[in-house]
Design a protein around this motif. Structure first.
Motif, PDB file in Angstrom:
ATOM      1  N   CYS A 141      18.061  51.288  69.202  1.00 33.44           N
ATOM      2  CA  CYS A 141      16.962  51.681  68.322  1.00 33.44           C
ATOM      3  C   CYS A 141      15.622  51.540  69.039  1.00 33.44           C
ATOM      4  CB  CYS A 141      16.962  50.828  67.052  1.00 33.44           C
ATOM      5  SG  CYS A 141      18.320  51.157  65.903  1.00 33.44           S
ATOM      6  N   ALA A 142      15.509  50.481  69.845  1.00 35.83           N
ATOM      7  CA  ALA A 142      14.270  50.273  70.590  1.00 35.83           C
ATOM      8  C   ALA A 142      13.996  51.437  71.531  1.00 35.83           C
ATOM      9  CB  ALA A 142      14.342  48.965  71.374  1.00 35.83           C
ATOM     10  N   SER A 143      15.065  52.022  72.114  1.00 37.51           N
ATOM     11  CA  SER A 143      14.861  53.165  73.017  1.00 37.51           C
ATOM     12  C   SER A 143      14.252  54.347  72.263  1.00 37.51           C
ATOM     13  CB  SER A 143      16.193  53.571  73.665  1.00 37.51           C
ATOM     14  OG  SER A 143      17.041  54.231  72.746  1.00 37.51           O
ATOM     15  N   LEU A 164       3.759  52.931  68.550  1.00 37.91           N
ATOM     16  CA  LEU A 164       5.060  52.395  68.135  1.00 37.91           C
ATOM     17  C   LEU A 164       5.289  52.615  66.642  1.00 37.91           C
ATOM     18  CD1 LEU A 164       5.357  48.933  69.945  1.00 37.91           C
ATOM     19  CD2 LEU A 164       6.826  50.917  70.288  1.00 37.91           C
ATOM     20  N   ALA A 388      13.700  46.294  66.084  1.00 31.67           N
ATOM     21  CA  ALA A 388      13.658  47.257  67.178  1.00 31.67           C
ATOM     22  C   ALA A 388      12.235  47.482  67.680  1.00 31.67           C
ATOM     23  CB  ALA A 388      14.274  48.582  66.720  1.00 31.67           C
ATOM     24  N   ILE A 389      11.272  47.528  66.764  1.00 32.00           N
ATOM     25  CA  ILE A 389       9.872  47.675  67.161  1.00 32.00           C
ATOM     26  C   ILE A 389       9.433  46.482  68.003  1.00 32.00           C
ATOM     27  CG2 ILE A 389       7.511  47.689  66.267  1.00 32.00           C
ATOM     28  CD1 ILE A 389       8.567  49.394  63.922  1.00 32.00           C
ATOM     29  N   TRP A 390       9.907  45.301  67.651  1.00 35.79           N
ATOM     30  CA  TRP A 390       9.561  44.102  68.416  1.00 35.79           C
ATOM     31  C   TRP A 390      10.122  44.190  69.833  1.00 35.79           C
ATOM     32  CZ3 TRP A 390      12.324  40.072  70.717  1.00 35.79           C
ATOM     33  CH2 TRP A 390      11.557  38.962  71.099  1.00 35.79           C
ATOM     34  N   ILE A 391      11.368  44.659  69.981  1.00 41.54           N
ATOM     35  CA  ILE A 391      11.971  44.810  71.307  1.00 41.54           C
ATOM     36  C   ILE A 391      11.224  45.848  72.123  1.00 41.54           C
ATOM     37  CG2 ILE A 391      14.061  45.560  72.529  1.00 41.54           C
ATOM     38  CD1 ILE A 391      15.679  44.420  70.191  1.00 41.54           C
ATOM     39  N   ALA A 392      10.746  46.900  71.455  1.00 40.54           N
ATOM     40  CA  ALA A 392      10.100  48.022  72.143  1.00 40.54           C
ATOM     41  C   ALA A 392       8.631  47.774  72.457  1.00 40.54           C
ATOM     42  CB  ALA A 392      10.225  49.291  71.286  1.00 40.54           C
ATOM     43  N   ARG A 393       8.137  46.595  72.166  1.00 41.61           N
ATOM     44  CA  ARG A 393       6.690  46.348  72.275  1.00 41.61           C
ATOM     45  C   ARG A 393       6.173  46.401  73.713  1.00 41.61           C
ATOM     46  NH1 ARG A 393       9.325  41.724  72.394  1.00 41.61           N
ATOM     47  NH2 ARG A 393       8.528  39.896  73.528  1.00 41.61           N
ATOM     48  N   SER A 397       8.543  49.716  79.059  1.00 40.83           N
ATOM     49  CA  SER A 397       9.932  50.064  78.745  1.00 40.83           C
ATOM     50  C   SER A 397      10.211  51.515  79.122  1.00 40.83           C
ATOM     51  CB  SER A 397      10.211  49.876  77.256  1.00 40.83           C
ATOM     52  OG  SER A 397      10.014  48.530  76.872  1.00 40.83           O
TER      53      SER A 397
END
Length: 497
Positions: A141-143, A164, A388-393, A397
């Protein structure tokens, strides 16, 4: 860059349409079964387009063109592996899984299927498979959120931290409202938009370079090895195997397998396979052509390549805005958003289903009503999206890197278990547990070694060996489990499988 009025208008129309479809699906959602699997009502066309769109995420219009732009034709081995893997999945997994999930107490999720397929009274398979889904889908989801952020950052000039939220907001909204039907219906629209963009854009890029001959000459001037499938021998056997191994992942992707489970009948599958594979081949070819011929375009126009030099995954965005009328560019860039939203939405829904069906209903509220389950599922969509937003921060990336890791995780943890469970009557519950644990751990540990060999390969092989060894050492499955297996294959034979 600053967005023009046509870009803003086309994006707004597209986003409004997606939300409207979400509200239409909300009116057709009457139970939790409808919310997470659409009541098994998808026809051949929707099954095919939804499976394709949920598979080909933002990496199709960002990660893959970026890889071809950087590495040349040698990166096309990924596409070849994916085509073979997808065909195998449609031909040998889709039909049996559709029948098996119906015969195992109408299983609605992959953990639900594993639990009933092996009569797992301790529910260890349910818990473990749901945990695997949550861990690797959080990364997947982060991707999608990273891809959406890159799009809004590039098109509208907003900071990454704000982008984001803009990129994820509408997807979260229509998934929250409409569930599986909203995701499937929007996927069909999005898949149509994606193939339009990926057929039109490379043609215009080639014409702007003066044709295929001059384009190839420009690429050769930049770097002759970008025309070599083997990179002058530098790619090597390990590199080729690693790229082809992407195809192994298909059998373990919960968001794609859910489309097979939701088909209205076994007879739908062959038609859906033909439509889905045609769509996939055309889209992959178009995406690779954009990246490859983008090398030639920016070699001839180096002054326009700042965005791409900064991040090669923006090559489709750059070419769309440079070569097309702003109104057409708005439609083409909406295709990137379509690719992102189509995959992100079904990933959010699968995670929500795992939390609701396999944890909340399975352990906390076994007798919860349909309305309660639907609203709990909606709450879980929001929770997973925030994670997922937290991982993608991290603004550094990369879309393809995140997708590769999550794809390998699912492919190794679930792929062998799904395949053996459909075809090997002797497979046991403990064999499935061993395969799942060994596959997931191998991917995680192999990734840390920094080996050039894609972690999918050792993960898939190790999981397969674990399933066979542990199953053979275990006691024979119960008679009713074997009887169900025989009934499923009898039904398949009756239908020509």
């Amino acid at each position: 860059m600053t967005a023009s009025t046509p870009l803003i208008v086309t994006f707004a129309i597209y986003l409004f349409l997606m939300v409207a479809i979400g509200f239409a699906a909300w009116r057709a959602t009457r139970s939790f079964d409808d919310y997470i699997l659409g009541g098994r009502s998808l026809g051949g066309f929707v099954t095919a387009m939804s499976a394709g769109a949920s598979d080909m995420s933002g990496w199709l219009l960002m990660g893959l063109p970026g890889a071809l732009y950087l590495g040349g034709v040698s990166e096309a081995w990924i596409a070849l592996g994916l085509v073979v893997g997808a065909w195998f999945n449609w031909r040998f997994v889709a039909g049996p899984l559709r029948i098996y999930t119906e015969r195992t107490r109408n299983a609605l999720t992959l953990p639900d299927y594993f639990t009933h397929r092996f009569a797992d009274r301790d529910r260890l398979l349910r818990v473990l498979s749901a945990l695997v889904i949550l861990v690797f889908f959080a990364v997947y989801c982060a991707s999608g959120i990273v891809a959406g952020a890159r799009l809004f950052e590039s098109v509208f000039g907003v900071p990454y931290a704000q982008a984001l939220w803009y990129g994820a907001a509408v997807t979260i909204l229509y998934t929250f409202i409409g569930g599986f039907l909203a995701v499937s219906w929007t996927d069909t629209v999005q898949a149509s938009l994606m193939i339009f963009a990926l057929l039109l854009t490379p043609i215009v890029v080639v014409l702007s370079n003066g044709g295929i001959g001059p384009s190839l000459a420009l690429v050769e001037q930049v770097d002759p090895t970008r025309l070599d499938w083997f990179k002058g021998g530098a790619l090597g056997l390990v590199g080729i195997v690693s790229l082809l191994a992407w195809g192994l992942g298909y059998m373990g992707q919960p968001h794609i397998l859910a489309r097979f489970m939701a088909a209205d009948s076994l007879a739908t599958i062959p038609k859906a396979r033909r439509i889905g594979m045609t769509w996939m081949v055309l889209c992959l070819f178009g995406a690779m052509a954009v990246g490859f011929f983008g090398i030639a375009y920016f070699a001839a126009h180096p002054e326009q390549g700042g965005m791409v030099r900064e991040n090669p995954e923006r090559v489709f965005i750059a070419l769309s805005t440079l070569l097309f009328n702003p109104w057409v560019a708005g439609v083409l860039l909406s295709a990137i958003l379509a690719a992102i939203m189509s995959t992100l939405s079904c990933q959010l829904l699968v995670c929500s289903s795992a939390l609701t069906e396999d944890f909340y209903k399975g352990f906390v509220r076994p007798h919860a009503g349909q309305r309660e389950l639907v609203w709990f599922g909606r709450a879980m969509v929001l929770l997973v999206a925030l994670a997922a937003i937290w991982i993608a921060r991290d603004p550094e990336s990369r879309v393809l890197g995140l997708v590769a890791y999550a794809w390998a995780g699912f492919g190794a943890a679930f792929g062998p278990v799904v395949l053996f469970s459909l075809y090997w009557q002797r497979m046991t519950r403990n064999g499935a547990l061993a395969g799942m644990v060994v596959g997931a751990l191998t991917v995680i540990l192999w990734k840390q070694t920094g080996s050039a060999l894609y972690e999918m390969v050792p993960g898939f092989l190790a999981a397969s060996v674990a399933i066979v060894v542990v199953s053979l050492l275990d006691r024979v499955p119960d008679d009713d489990v074997q009887a169900t297996h025989q009934q499923v294959h009898a039904a398949l034979q009756e239908n020509g499988y």
